[in-house]
Design a protein around this motif. Structure first.
Motif, PDB file in Angstrom:
ATOM      1  N   ILE A   1       0.857  -1.185   0.000  1.00  0.00           N
ATOM      2  CA  ILE A   1       0.000   0.000   0.000  1.00  0.00           C
ATOM      3  C   ILE A   1       0.895   1.237   0.000  1.00  0.00           C
ATOM      4  CG2 ILE A   1      -2.036  -1.046   1.053  1.00  0.00           C
ATOM      5  CD1 ILE A   1      -1.057  -0.270   3.768  1.00  0.00           C
ATOM      6  N   ASP A   2       0.343   2.379  -0.412  1.00  0.00           N
ATOM      7  CA  ASP A   2       1.155   3.592  -0.566  1.00  0.00           C
ATOM      8  C   ASP A   2       1.742   4.116   0.739  1.00  0.00           C
ATOM      9  OD1 ASP A   2       0.999   3.786  -3.325  1.00  0.00           O
ATOM     10  OD2 ASP A   2      -0.816   5.027  -3.280  1.00  0.00           O
ATOM     11  N   ASP A   3       0.948   4.150   1.788  1.00  0.00           N
ATOM     12  CA  ASP A   3       1.402   4.700   3.068  1.00  0.00           C
ATOM     13  C   ASP A   3       0.841   3.854   4.200  1.00  0.00           C
ATOM     14  OD1 ASP A   3       2.673   7.425   2.321  1.00  0.00           O
ATOM     15  OD2 ASP A   3       0.761   7.429   1.252  1.00  0.00           O
ATOM     16  N   TYR A   4       1.683   3.573   5.186  1.00  0.00           N
ATOM     17  CA  TYR A   4       1.232   2.770   6.324  1.00  0.00           C
ATOM     18  C   TYR A   4       1.980   3.189   7.578  1.00  0.00           C
ATOM     19  CZ  TYR A   4       5.470   0.013   5.392  1.00  0.00           C
ATOM     20  OH  TYR A   4       6.766  -0.387   5.182  1.00  0.00           O
ATOM     21  N   ALA A   5       1.476   2.738   8.715  1.00  0.00           N
ATOM     22  CA  ALA A   5       2.118   2.974  10.013  1.00  0.00           C
ATOM     23  C   ALA A   5       1.750   1.817  10.923  1.00  0.00           C
ATOM     24  CB  ALA A   5       1.648   4.287  10.624  1.00  0.00           C
ATOM     25  N   PHE A   6       2.662   1.489  11.832  1.00  0.00           N
ATOM     26  CA  PHE A   6       2.402   0.461  12.827  1.00  0.00           C
ATOM     27  C   PHE A   6       2.542   1.062  14.216  1.00  0.00           C
ATOM     28  CE2 PHE A   6       2.791  -2.317   9.281  1.00  0.00           C
ATOM     29  CZ  PHE A   6       2.114  -3.483   9.630  1.00  0.00           C
ATOM     30  N   VAL A   7       1.667   0.624  15.130  1.00  0.00           N
ATOM     31  CA  VAL A   7       1.696   1.039  16.524  1.00  0.00           C
ATOM     32  C   VAL A   7       1.787  -0.229  17.365  1.00  0.00           C
ATOM     33  CG1 VAL A   7       0.427   2.186  18.396  1.00  0.00           C
ATOM     34  CG2 VAL A   7       0.359   3.130  16.074  1.00  0.00           C
ATOM     35  N   PHE A   8       2.658  -0.207  18.365  1.00  0.00           N
ATOM     36  CA  PHE A   8       2.892  -1.362  19.228  1.00  0.00           C
ATOM     37  C   PHE A   8       2.651  -0.940  20.674  1.00  0.00           C
ATOM     38  CE2 PHE A   8       5.800  -1.276  15.644  1.00  0.00           C
ATOM     39  CZ  PHE A   8       5.437  -2.441  14.986  1.00  0.00           C
ATOM     40  N   THR A   9       1.804  -1.679  21.369  1.00  0.00           N
ATOM     41  CA  THR A   9       1.540  -1.430  22.778  1.00  0.00           C
ATOM     42  C   THR A   9       2.081  -2.621  23.556  1.00  0.00           C
ATOM     43  OG1 THR A   9      -0.459  -0.219  22.185  1.00  0.00           O
ATOM     44  CG2 THR A   9      -0.225  -0.870  24.489  1.00  0.00           C
ATOM     45  N   THR A  10       3.101  -2.370  24.364  1.00  0.00           N
ATOM     46  CA  THR A  10       3.721  -3.452  25.134  1.00  0.00           C
ATOM     47  C   THR A  10       3.181  -3.448  26.556  1.00  0.00           C
ATOM     48  OG1 THR A  10       5.594  -2.083  25.797  1.00  0.00           O
ATOM     49  CG2 THR A  10       5.849  -3.359  23.780  1.00  0.00           C
ATOM     50  N   GLY A  11       3.094  -4.642  27.131  1.00  0.00           N
ATOM     51  CA  GLY A  11       2.600  -4.769  28.495  1.00  0.00           C
ATOM     52  C   GLY A  11       3.191  -5.995  29.159  1.00  0.00           C
ATOM     53  N   GLY A  12       2.810  -6.221  30.391  1.00  0.00           N
ATOM     54  CA  GLY A  12       3.290  -7.382  31.135  1.00  0.00           C
ATOM     55  C   GLY A  12       4.507  -7.045  31.975  1.00  0.00           C
TER      56      GLY A  12
END
Length: 118
Positions: A73-84
């Motif tokens: 795809i032309d533009d993307y972003a990833f977000v990561f939420t860490t826990g534990g």
């Protein structure tokens, strides 16, 4: 809980082919005793932000996990939420790959380069 983001990644086609076809996310839990979790959210960016990846990963002590996602795809972003309990010992990196799964260096983000959203 830490929230990390790649920020927007431009993946416009060159000669009709986008550089990155696939994104591999590597997660490493460096804690020898405690587990962690990582919520992975991938967004297609147009005039709006559309969720297209939603994956919750449990990471055991000393475990490394690789997950691959569509990115043609032309533009993307990833977000990561860490826990534990091992949240602070968990690292995330993102690796863009072409159709032959060769690394696209412009779309490679190691853990120190991913933005902390807290």
């Amino acid at each position: 809980m830490a929230i990390l983001s790649t920020g927007p990644i431009e993946n416009n086609a060159v000669a009709g082919v986008r550089p990155t076809q696939l994104v591999t996310v590597k997660i490493a839990n460096r804690d020898a005793v405690n587990s962690s979790t990582v919520l992975i959210q991938g967004f297609k960016l147009t005039s709006t932000r559309t969720l297209y990846v939603l994956d919750l990963i449990s990471v055991a002590p000393n475990q490394v996990i690789s997950k691959s996602y569509f990115a043609n795809i032309d533009d993307y972003a990833f977000v990561f939420t860490t826990g534990g309990m091992a949240e602070r010992s968990t690292q995330v990196s993102v690796w863009g790959k072409d159709a032959d799964e060769n690394l696209v260096s412009a779309h490679r983000l190691v853990s120190d380069e991913i933005l902390n959203q807290n």
